[in-house]
Design a protein around this motif. Structure first.
Motif, PDB file in Angstrom:
ATOM      1  N   SER A   1       0.813  -1.223   0.000  1.00 39.94           N
ATOM      2  CA  SER A   1       0.000   0.000   0.000  1.00 39.94           C
ATOM      3  C   SER A   1       0.841   1.266   0.000  1.00 39.94           C
ATOM      4  CB  SER A   1      -0.913   0.030   1.223  1.00 39.94           C
ATOM      5  OG  SER A   1      -0.137   0.086   2.421  1.00 39.94           O
ATOM      6  N   HIS A   2       2.095   1.164   0.458  1.00 40.60           N
ATOM      7  CA  HIS A   2       3.010   2.314   0.567  1.00 40.60           C
ATOM      8  C   HIS A   2       2.443   3.411   1.475  1.00 40.60           C
ATOM      9  CE1 HIS A   2       5.152   0.246  -2.576  1.00 40.60           C
ATOM     10  NE2 HIS A   2       4.137   0.379  -3.414  1.00 40.60           N
ATOM     11  N   THR A   3       1.735   3.001   2.509  1.00 46.09           N
ATOM     12  CA  THR A   3       1.163   3.957   3.470  1.00 46.09           C
ATOM     13  C   THR A   3       2.053   4.093   4.712  1.00 46.09           C
ATOM     14  OG1 THR A   3      -0.169   2.158   4.432  1.00 46.09           O
ATOM     15  CG2 THR A   3      -1.219   3.522   2.726  1.00 46.09           C
ATOM     16  N   ASP A   4       3.343   3.865   4.549  1.00 49.09           N
ATOM     17  CA  ASP A   4       4.279   3.843   5.674  1.00 49.09           C
ATOM     18  C   ASP A   4       4.249   5.122   6.502  1.00 49.09           C
ATOM     19  OD1 ASP A   4       5.359   2.324   3.213  1.00 49.09           O
ATOM     20  OD2 ASP A   4       6.400   1.341   4.880  1.00 49.09           O
ATOM     21  N   LEU A   5       4.158   6.278   5.843  1.00 40.18           N
ATOM     22  CA  LEU A   5       4.238   7.551   6.559  1.00 40.18           C
ATOM     23  C   LEU A   5       3.085   7.718   7.551  1.00 40.18           C
ATOM     24  CD1 LEU A   5       5.429   9.902   3.696  1.00 40.18           C
ATOM     25  CD2 LEU A   5       6.743   9.229   5.717  1.00 40.18           C
ATOM     26  N   ASN A   6       1.910   7.190   7.212  1.00 42.02           N
ATOM     27  CA  ASN A   6       0.793   7.234   8.163  1.00 42.02           C
ATOM     28  C   ASN A   6       1.160   6.496   9.444  1.00 42.02           C
ATOM     29  OD1 ASN A   6      -0.361   7.352   5.287  1.00 42.02           O
ATOM     30  ND2 ASN A   6      -2.133   7.977   6.507  1.00 42.02           N
ATOM     31  N   GLY A   7       1.822   5.361   9.276  1.00 40.99           N
ATOM     32  CA  GLY A   7       2.236   4.581  10.433  1.00 40.99           C
ATOM     33  C   GLY A   7       3.323   5.265  11.236  1.00 40.99           C
ATOM     34  N   PHE A   8       4.277   5.900  10.545  1.00 38.10           N
ATOM     35  CA  PHE A   8       5.348   6.598  11.252  1.00 38.10           C
ATOM     36  C   PHE A   8       4.784   7.729  12.111  1.00 38.10           C
ATOM     37  CE2 PHE A   8       8.469   5.598   7.540  1.00 38.10           C
ATOM     38  CZ  PHE A   8       8.402   4.256   7.839  1.00 38.10           C
ATOM     39  N   ALA A   9       3.852   8.484  11.525  1.00 37.49           N
ATOM     40  CA  ALA A   9       3.236   9.585  12.269  1.00 37.49           C
ATOM     41  C   ALA A   9       2.479   9.064  13.488  1.00 37.49           C
ATOM     42  CB  ALA A   9       2.290  10.370  11.353  1.00 37.49           C
ATOM     43  N   ALA A  10       1.798   7.929  13.323  1.00 37.47           N
ATOM     44  CA  ALA A  10       1.066   7.334  14.453  1.00 37.47           C
ATOM     45  C   ALA A  10       2.027   6.823  15.520  1.00 37.47           C
ATOM     46  CB  ALA A  10       0.172   6.201  13.944  1.00 37.47           C
ATOM     47  N   ASN A  11       3.142   6.237  15.103  1.00 36.32           N
ATOM     48  CA  ASN A  11       4.169   5.806  16.065  1.00 36.32           C
ATOM     49  C   ASN A  11       4.652   6.983  16.894  1.00 36.32           C
ATOM     50  OD1 ASN A  11       5.766   3.451  13.776  1.00 36.32           O
ATOM     51  ND2 ASN A  11       4.180   3.088  15.291  1.00 36.32           N
ATOM     52  N   LEU A  12       4.887   8.110  16.239  1.00 37.03           N
ATOM     53  CA  LEU A  12       5.367   9.288  16.956  1.00 37.03           C
ATOM     54  C   LEU A  12       4.310   9.801  17.924  1.00 37.03           C
ATOM     55  CD1 LEU A  12       7.583  11.341  17.423  1.00 37.03           C
ATOM     56  CD2 LEU A  12       6.740  12.643  15.454  1.00 37.03           C
ATOM     57  N   GLU A  13       3.036   9.731  17.543  1.00 37.53           N
ATOM     58  CA  GLU A  13       1.962  10.129  18.463  1.00 37.53           C
ATOM     59  C   GLU A  13       1.992   9.274  19.727  1.00 37.53           C
ATOM     60  OE1 GLU A  13      -2.060  10.601  16.967  1.00 37.53           O
ATOM     61  OE2 GLU A  13      -1.263  10.885  14.941  1.00 37.53           O
ATOM     62  N   GLY A  14       2.164   7.968  19.550  1.00 34.00           N
ATOM     63  CA  GLY A  14       2.220   7.083  20.704  1.00 34.00           C
ATOM     64  C   GLY A  14       3.427   7.361  21.585  1.00 34.00           C
ATOM     65  N   THR A  15       4.553   7.680  20.962  1.00 35.89           N
ATOM     66  CA  THR A  15       5.760   8.021  21.722  1.00 35.89           C
ATOM     67  C   THR A  15       5.560   9.321  22.488  1.00 35.89           C
ATOM     68  OG1 THR A  15       7.200   6.900  20.131  1.00 35.89           O
ATOM     69  CG2 THR A  15       8.215   8.592  21.520  1.00 35.89           C
TER      70      THR A  15
END
Length: 402
Positions: A309-323
């Motif tokens: 899907s190449h939606t990696d950036l959505n996941g990175f942003a969500a990871n940062l929110e959790g951090t």
């Protein structure tokens, strides 16, 4: 022209400058060779010096060697050598909880896992999810006994840990709601709507991924890539988000996807319940987000995670929110005892946030296959810098070594 006694024309004498150049080149070659030899010998000596401190584990196609380990409590280094034909992972589990792990160990290569272990019995995974598991016995030492007695008061951590549990519950509910929307699109036979529903559901999971990844069985069911199954995408055990992603964005088909999404929903519901049932020790709170950021830096920044899907950036942003949530919960404690470290953490989070935000468009984040090598490196560097400063939290709060 005068002939030489041999009957051949004499060779012209090289100009003096040229002779100096040739001589200099020879000297540089000799010096370079000496430097290379010295460097190689130094590297060999360093490796020999540390080899004794490393526990060697070799992963074969269907087993690990050895599959039963005994080490002393404290800081341990495990060198994992991959002798199989595919990238694999190795984990240390305490029951269902992941203590340490290393993903994506390439075929023919090795990686070192550093683990600070308390006495007890652990389980180790070995490559493919279908491979048999091994055992790790950690024996007590005088230092581990002293550390257990010196454990600081946990009263100050009750508030942050309780609030994090609330956060996990709320985000778990958001995950279930997003999967319900995905399920509805699949049931309606609407491929475009299902594709649009994938990224929000995936982001909801990535916000709680640091905690979810502690639960090995459920995380594998929800989040494992095809690489960790013997038959890859065709393996009947391949389920979860990436099986959905594969169908939606690689096969462009909804055929047979309804039961896969239903199982994803069931597993995610179990995940939410387990996140509330399993307690997180204070010394694990910063560790899990640091590990998540290091995974982003070392593995996921190359585009492996969302390869269809190449939606990696959505996941990175969500990871940062959790951090950021974890840091905000620990902020009062850090402000009292580690103000300088807190400033470095905030700066590192801002840098990573900026590198992600710069790749945003009017319609959302840029597809990751449109992110060039320099931009990926910037993301990886910023994520690594954040992971490095997060590693300083436990020592700053008196939790180091626990």
């Amino acid at each position: 022209m005068t002939n030489s006694p041999s009957g051949l024309a004499p060779q012209a004498t090289p100009p003096r400058a040229l002779r100096w150049v040739l001589a200099g080149s020879v000297i540089l070659m000799i010096a370079g060779g000496a430097m290379f030899y010295t460097a190689s010998q130094t590297a060999m000596k360093k490796r020999a010096a540390t080899a004794g401190a490393e526990t060697l584990v070799t992963i074969h196609a269907h087993s690990c060697e050895p599959n039963a380990l005994t080490v002393a409590a404290g800081k341990n280094a495990f060198r994992i050598v991959n002798r199989s034909e595919r990238a694999v992972e190795w984990e240390i589990l305490d029951g269902v909880l992941v203590i340490e792990e290393r993903e994506n160990i390439a075929p023919g290569l090795s990686q070192v896992i550093n683990a600070n272990l308390m006495p007890g019995d652990y389980t180790i995974t070995c490559g493919l999810l279908s491979n048999p598991r091994g055992t790790l016995h950690v024996t007590p030492t005088a230092e581990s006994d002293a550390l257990a007695k010196a454990r600081p008061s946990m009263v100050a951590f009750i508030g942050p840990l309780s609030e994090y549990r609330v956060y996990l519950s709320m985000q778990g509910s958001q995950l279930l709601k997003a999967i319900d929307a995905l399920q509805q699109a699949v049931d309606a036979g609407d491929l475009s709507l299902a594709q649009a529903a994938y990224a929000p559901a995936r982001a909801a999971y990535q916000r709680i991924a640091p905690a979810a990844q502690r639960l090995s069985e459920l995380d594998n069911a929800i989040n494992a890539r095809a690489d960790y199954y013997e038959k890859r995408e065709q393996d009947p055990g391949f389920n979860g988000f990436h099986r959905v992603e594969y169908a939606l964005f690689q096969q462009h088909s909804l055929d047979g996807l309804a039961p896969v999404v239903q199982r994803l929903r069931t597993d995610s519901d179990s995940l939410k319940q387990q996140l509330l049932a399993q307690s997180i020790a204070p010394e694990q709170l910063a560790v899990i987000v640091a590990r998540n950021m290091r995974s982003l830096a070392e593995i996921r920044s190359n585009g492996e995670e969302e390869r269809y899907s190449h939606t990696d950036l959505n996941g990175f942003a969500a990871n940062l929110e959790g951090t950021r949530k974890v840091i905000d919960l620990l902020r009062p404690l850090l402000a009292k005892s580690a103000g300088e470290l807190l400033g470095k953490i905030d700066s590192a989070m801002t840098a990573l946030d900026s590198s992600i935000h710069n790749l945003k468009t009017d319609s959302g984040y840029r597809p990751y296959d449109q992110v060039d090598a320099a931009q990926r490196k910037q993301l990886a560097d910023n994520a690594k810098a954040l992971a490095d400063v997060l590693d300083g939290i436990d020592p700053a709060l008196g939790l180091s070594g626990l």
